[in-house]
Motif scaffolding. Structure first.
Motif, mmCIF file in Angstrom:
data_model
loop_
_atom_site.group_PDB
_atom_site.id
_atom_site.type_symbol
_atom_site.label_atom_id
_atom_site.label_comp_id
_atom_site.label_asym_id
_atom_site.label_seq_id
_atom_site.Cartn_x
_atom_site.Cartn_y
_atom_site.Cartn_z
ATOM 1 N N ALA A 219 0.834 -1.202 0.000
ATOM 2 C CA ALA A 219 0.000 0.000 0.000
ATOM 3 C C ALA A 219 0.871 1.256 0.000
ATOM 4 C CB ALA A 219 -0.932 0.005 1.208
ATOM 5 N N GLY A 220 1.934 1.254 0.776
ATOM 6 C CA GLY A 220 2.832 2.400 0.816
ATOM 7 C C GLY A 220 3.503 2.658 -0.514
ATOM 8 N N VAL A 221 3.910 1.592 -1.192
ATOM 9 C CA VAL A 221 4.577 1.737 -2.492
ATOM 10 C C VAL A 221 3.588 2.223 -3.543
ATOM 11 C CG1 VAL A 221 5.696 0.448 -4.360
ATOM 12 C CG2 VAL A 221 6.386 0.062 -1.989
ATOM 13 N N TRP B 296 2.691 8.424 2.051
ATOM 14 C CA TRP B 296 2.265 7.069 2.397
ATOM 15 C C TRP B 296 3.420 6.083 2.391
ATOM 16 C CZ3 TRP B 296 -2.258 6.357 4.583
ATOM 17 C CH2 TRP B 296 -3.251 7.296 4.363
ATOM 18 N N LEU B 297 4.589 6.527 1.915
ATOM 19 C CA LEU B 297 5.762 5.648 1.950
ATOM 20 C C LEU B 297 6.147 5.295 3.378
ATOM 21 C CD1 LEU B 297 8.015 7.068 -0.894
ATOM 22 C CD2 LEU B 297 6.855 4.872 -0.834
ATOM 23 N N ALA B 298 5.648 6.040 4.345
ATOM 24 C CA ALA B 298 5.890 5.703 5.753
ATOM 25 C C ALA B 298 5.301 4.329 6.085
ATOM 26 C CB ALA B 298 5.294 6.768 6.659
ATOM 27 N N LEU B 299 4.278 3.915 5.341
ATOM 28 C CA LEU B 299 3.702 2.585 5.549
ATOM 29 C C LEU B 299 4.710 1.477 5.261
ATOM 30 C CD1 LEU B 299 0.092 2.862 4.071
ATOM 31 C CD2 LEU B 299 0.762 2.703 6.465
ATOM 32 N N VAL C 292 7.889 1.518 6.065
ATOM 33 C CA VAL C 292 8.660 1.350 7.304
ATOM 34 C C VAL C 292 7.806 0.673 8.369
ATOM 35 C CG1 VAL C 292 9.900 2.572 9.121
ATOM 36 C CG2 VAL C 292 10.098 3.334 6.750
ATOM 37 N N ILE C 293 6.558 1.118 8.499
ATOM 38 C CA ILE C 293 5.650 0.527 9.488
ATOM 39 C C ILE C 293 5.385 -0.939 9.153
ATOM 40 C CG2 ILE C 293 3.297 0.635 10.394
ATOM 41 C CD1 ILE C 293 3.479 3.701 9.943
ATOM 42 N N GLY C 294 5.256 -1.259 7.883
ATOM 43 C CA GLY C 294 4.986 -2.633 7.452
ATOM 44 C C GLY C 294 6.134 -3.581 7.710
ATOM 45 N N LEU C 295 7.344 -3.048 7.834
ATOM 46 C CA LEU C 295 8.492 -3.907 8.119
ATOM 47 C C LEU C 295 8.398 -4.545 9.504
ATOM 48 C CD1 LEU C 295 11.429 -1.822 6.624
ATOM 49 C CD2 LEU C 295 10.518 -3.996 5.783
ATOM 50 N N VAL C 296 7.772 -3.850 10.451
ATOM 51 C CA VAL C 296 7.690 -4.367 11.827
ATOM 52 C C VAL C 296 6.911 -5.681 11.885
ATOM 53 C CG1 VAL C 296 6.899 -3.890 14.171
ATOM 54 C CG2 VAL C 296 8.019 -2.099 12.843
#
Length: 69
Positions: free
Chosen positions: A26-28, A34-37, A39-43
């Motif tokens: 979604a971030g991509v 929204w690219l912050a998603l 980083v958040i998605g990596l967790v």
């Protein structure tokens, strides 16, 4: 506590990994802020892949599930 036990099963780990991939995708796709998603998605992706549950200590449970033989 039941949710923590569930999240430490293979199904729970898979759900976290899929959620992480979905957030990254979604971030991509959305780009910009929204690219912050990504980083958040990596967790959840890393946690699910490594078998870790970061909320488990809040419930006095081990961060890594019990190994079953």
């Amino acid at each position: 506590m039941e949710q923590v036990r569930f999240m430490q099963t293979s199904v729970g780990r898979s759900i976290r990994a899929v959620l992480g991939v979905a957030l990254i995708a979604a971030g991509v796709v959305l780009g910009g802020g929204w690219l912050a998603l990504v980083v958040i998605g990596l967790v959840p992706l890393i946690a699910g892949s490594a078998g870790l549950c970061f909320v488990a200590p809040l419930f006095h449970a081990p961060i890594r599930g019990a190994h079953r033989s």
